[in-house]
Design an enzyme around this catalytic site. Structure first.
Site, mmCIF file in Angstrom:
data_model
loop_
_atom_site.group_PDB
_atom_site.id
_atom_site.type_symbol
_atom_site.label_atom_id
_atom_site.label_comp_id
_atom_site.label_asym_id
_atom_site.label_seq_id
_atom_site.Cartn_x
_atom_site.Cartn_y
_atom_site.Cartn_z
ATOM 1 C CG ASP A 8 39.459 9.443 30.956
ATOM 2 O OD1 ASP A 8 40.670 9.673 31.124
ATOM 3 O OD2 ASP A 8 38.999 8.309 30.707
ATOM 4 C CD GLU A 40 43.358 11.669 28.582
ATOM 5 O OE1 GLU A 40 44.466 11.193 28.880
ATOM 6 O OE2 GLU A 40 42.290 11.128 28.896
#
Length: 382
Positions: free
Chosen positions: A263, A300
């Site tokens: 993330d 990401e």
């Protein structure tokens, strides 16, 4: 040490002997309390701020606390928090939770992934890993060959988006815990579906975050949108780095997860000689060589920076892929997304995606986020 044993937290060897390893560099005394039997066992100081214990008195299923200078706390590397983030940790034998008959599974090439992102708590009526298993035939009918689970690290309460997790090693109990996750992995692999797990290495949630009690897990040198940054390059960062590296390896080694989606890596602040992502990439490659299984690291990032997917040998960060998520369309236009993605890849001048593929630094899969308020899916195509 056995290949399937973590190097942090409480673990068992093949003979059932327990090993407890806690990183608490500033502690004067560290012990563990077995709650149900009221037994206290002292840990011995080891190099580099660690405390260790080898014992046959701890058994799988035991509830235990870590006593840090007279303060009773859950184990930060706990594998199970059955009473929530403020309760005792539960001893779990990862060697017992072997994914059965999984040796025949061969991970797909990354550019063949067709991914469906799902939230365990809302994807099915039960809101559990078992509920996902019941829907695997439906996913197969859609043509899906990979699912991405939103974060499942233990968080306060029974339902959460997943990004407030505070025990990175502990699978959320309301979803089915470690045993439920391994059952899901087996069921997915039996159906020809790979599993991507979303992990959060840029911050911790606010409630139940006991990491600062144990050591300098956070730094005030940098800040993220969610508070202080994880300490990957400030004083005392060695134990922090090893904590998160071990976490990544655990999902691959012990749970047979096929890929990790990391993330918001742009919020991981590390300006040391070796970036934490480089080290995770290097250690993952070593693990893959040992096990013969293929694992992927997917970043990401909103930076569109080619360094993330460049080889470590060339001072890249060694990720296998990074998402493109600048373009989103409504769920009922999913076919349009696929057609426009094909134009994008083939540099068709009529493509409506608002940026050029020439200037986007990605490896497959390329993500097109298709969303609606009541449902979401990720469609990926190389």
């Amino acid at each position: 040490m056995h290949l399937n044993i973590r190097n942090i937290g409480l673990n068992f060897d093949k003979d059932g002997v327990a090993f407890l390893k806690v990183w608490a560099p500033k502690a004067s005394i560290v012990s563990t309390l077995l709650e149900d039997r009221a037994i206290t066992l002292d840990l011995e100081r080891a190099p580099h701020g660690y405390w260790i214990l080898k014992t046959d008195q701890i058994k799988p299923g035991d509830l235990y606390w870590v006593i840090l200078d007279d303060e009773q706390l859950p184990d930060p590397a706990s594998l199970s928090q059955p009473q929530g983030v403020h309760g005792p940790s539960r001893a779990v034998d990862l060697l017992h939770y072997v994914v059965p008959n999984d040796n025949k599974w061969i991970n797909y090439p990354l550019n063949e992934y067709l991914i469906y992102e799902l939230h365990t708590g809302t994807f099915s009526p039960p809101g559990t890993f078992g509920g996902i298993i019941q829907q695997l035939d439906y996913l197969n009918e859609l043509g899906i060959n990979a699912i991405e689970l939103l974060p499942i690290a233990s968080f306060p309460g029974r339902r959460n988006w997943g990004y407030d997790g505070v025990f990175p090693f502990a699978v959320q109990e309301s979803y089915g815990g470690a045993e439920g996750l391994k059952a899901l992995v087996k069921a997915c692999h039996d159906k020809g579906i790979a599993i991507i797990l979303d992990v959060v290495y840029n911050h911790m949630g606010p409630e139940g975050n006991y990491l600062p009690k144990f050591g300098p897990y956070f730094t005030d040198q940098y800040h993220t949108p969610w508070g202080s940054a994880i300490n990957f390059d400030d004083n005392g960062c060695d134990g922090v780095r090893e904590f998160f590296i071990e976490n990544a390896l655990m999902w691959f080694r012990d749970f047979h997860i096929d890929a990790l989606r990391l993330d918001a890596v742009h919020a991981i602040k590390d300006f040391g000689a070796v970036h934490i992502l480089q080290e995770i990439s290097r250690r993952t490659a070593i693990l893959s060589a040992q096990t013969g299984r293929i694992h992927y690291l997917i970043a990401e990032s909103d930076l569109n920076d080619p360094r993330y997917i460049s080889d470590v040998q060339n001072n890249g960060l060694g990720m296998d892929s990074q998402w493109i998520d600048e373009w989103a369309i409504d769920l009922n236009k999913g076919l349009e997304a696929i057609l426009e993605l094909d134009k994008f890849i083939n540099k068709d001048s009529t493509c409506v995606i608002p940026f050029s593929s020439d200037g986007v630094f990605v490896h497959p899969p390329i993500e097109i986020r298709v969303s609606k308020s009541d449902k979401s899916a990720f469609l990926s195509q190389a």
